[in-house]
Scaffold this active site. Structure first.
Site, mmCIF file in Angstrom:
data_model
loop_
_atom_site.group_PDB
_atom_site.id
_atom_site.type_symbol
_atom_site.label_atom_id
_atom_site.label_comp_id
_atom_site.label_asym_id
_atom_site.label_seq_id
_atom_site.Cartn_x
_atom_site.Cartn_y
_atom_site.Cartn_z
ATOM 1 N N CYS A 262 -3.277 0.757 9.772
ATOM 2 C CA CYS A 262 -4.282 -0.270 9.183
ATOM 3 C C CYS A 262 -5.314 -0.659 10.252
ATOM 4 C CB CYS A 262 -3.767 -1.437 8.971
ATOM 5 S SG CYS A 262 -2.225 -1.259 7.769
ATOM 6 N N HIS B 124 0.944 -1.254 -0.147
ATOM 7 C CA HIS B 124 -0.036 -0.084 0.043
ATOM 8 C C HIS B 124 0.720 1.279 0.213
ATOM 9 C CE1 HIS B 124 -3.629 -2.320 2.045
ATOM 10 N NE2 HIS B 124 -3.861 -1.887 0.738
#
Length: 262
Positions: A254, A167
């Site tokens: 996250c 990511h």
């Protein structure tokens, strides 16, 4: 100067379940230890609450092994929440589970309907929304984000995620309105022109995924040179164990959705 990109009244988290051992991972470095992960998770929540924020702890979703990583399911802005469309097929149902939680807190919740986009690829600053194209976020999903945020007067800028990086925010995080913590490989792309950039120490790239939450910077434990640099720069650090989430490519950002609903 506004600081809505790092000052929040709320966070949503989800406790990891026993199925976490089946979570996705780029490289298998062993199954995570659930008991240790739970202890780290509680330390993380305690740090968020230390700032005075309301932290919602959702129950585990055993049908979705990766559901502890709630950030990928939504983008939460002051104007409203956007339910994402995760690029990993096994995670699509996580976004649907998060939507009703957001509707309890937001008057406006919209949804990405086409393409794929995950919250881990989105960095919100005071001036723009940076979105990294990646294996989990494609051009169609980014176009949807542009469409959905346009009524809120938001500017979206597409950038590239380095090859082999899951990511965009694996390699960067916001420290304040003008400052970004990043790896050298990501900063070399020029995507942070106009910002002040603090580089993580060589060999400590995983420390780039930290979060600024009110007056604290939560950073993964075990990266002493980066922690020293942040301390010298004047940030109030909380080092949180992340060894087990790291086995599933997860970091500080996250584990929560962070927002101040209007």
């Amino acid at each position: 100067m506004s600081d809505q990109s790092f000052r929040f009244s709320h966070a949503i988290t989800r406790r990891p379940g026993a199925s976490i051992t089946a979570g996705l991972r780029a490289v298998d470095t062993g199954a995570p230890d659930l008991a240790l992960m739970l202890r780290h998770h509680q330390d993380y929540i305690a740090a968020l609450r230390e700032t005075g924020a309301t932290v919602v702890e959702l129950d585990p979703l055993e049908a979705f092994p990766d559901s502890v990583f709630v950030e990928d399911t939504a983008l939460c802005l002051p104007e409203g929440a956007i339910v994402m469309r995760p690029g990993a097929p096994s995670r699509l149902g996580e976004a649907a589970e998060m939507a009703p939680q957001l509707r309890r807190l937001y008057s406006e919740v919209v949804q990405v309907e086409t393409g794929f986009i995950e919250g881990g690829d989105i960095l919100v600053t005071e001036r723009e929304i940076l979105v990294g194209s990646s294996a989990r976020t494609n051009a169609e999903g980014i176009a949807e984000l542009v469409r959905l945020t346009a009524p809120w007067g938001r500017t979206v800028r597409e950038v590239a995620t380095p090859p082999g990086v899951l990511h965009f925010k694996t390699d960067c995080s916001l420290l304040d309105a003008e400052t970004i913590l990043a790896t050298r490989r990501l900063d070399a792309s020029g995507c942070f022109a106009g910002y002040r950039v603090i580089h993580v120490a060589e060999g400590e790239e995983a420390a780039a995924n930290s979060i600024r939450f009110n007056d604290l910077v939560l950073t993964p434990a075990g990266f002493p040179r980066t922690a020293e640099a942040l301390d010298k720069a004047g940030y109030d650090l909380r080092q949180i164990g992340n060894s087990e989430c790291a086995k599933l490519d997860g970091g500080m950002s996250c584990l929560s959705l962070r927002f101040t609903p209007q």
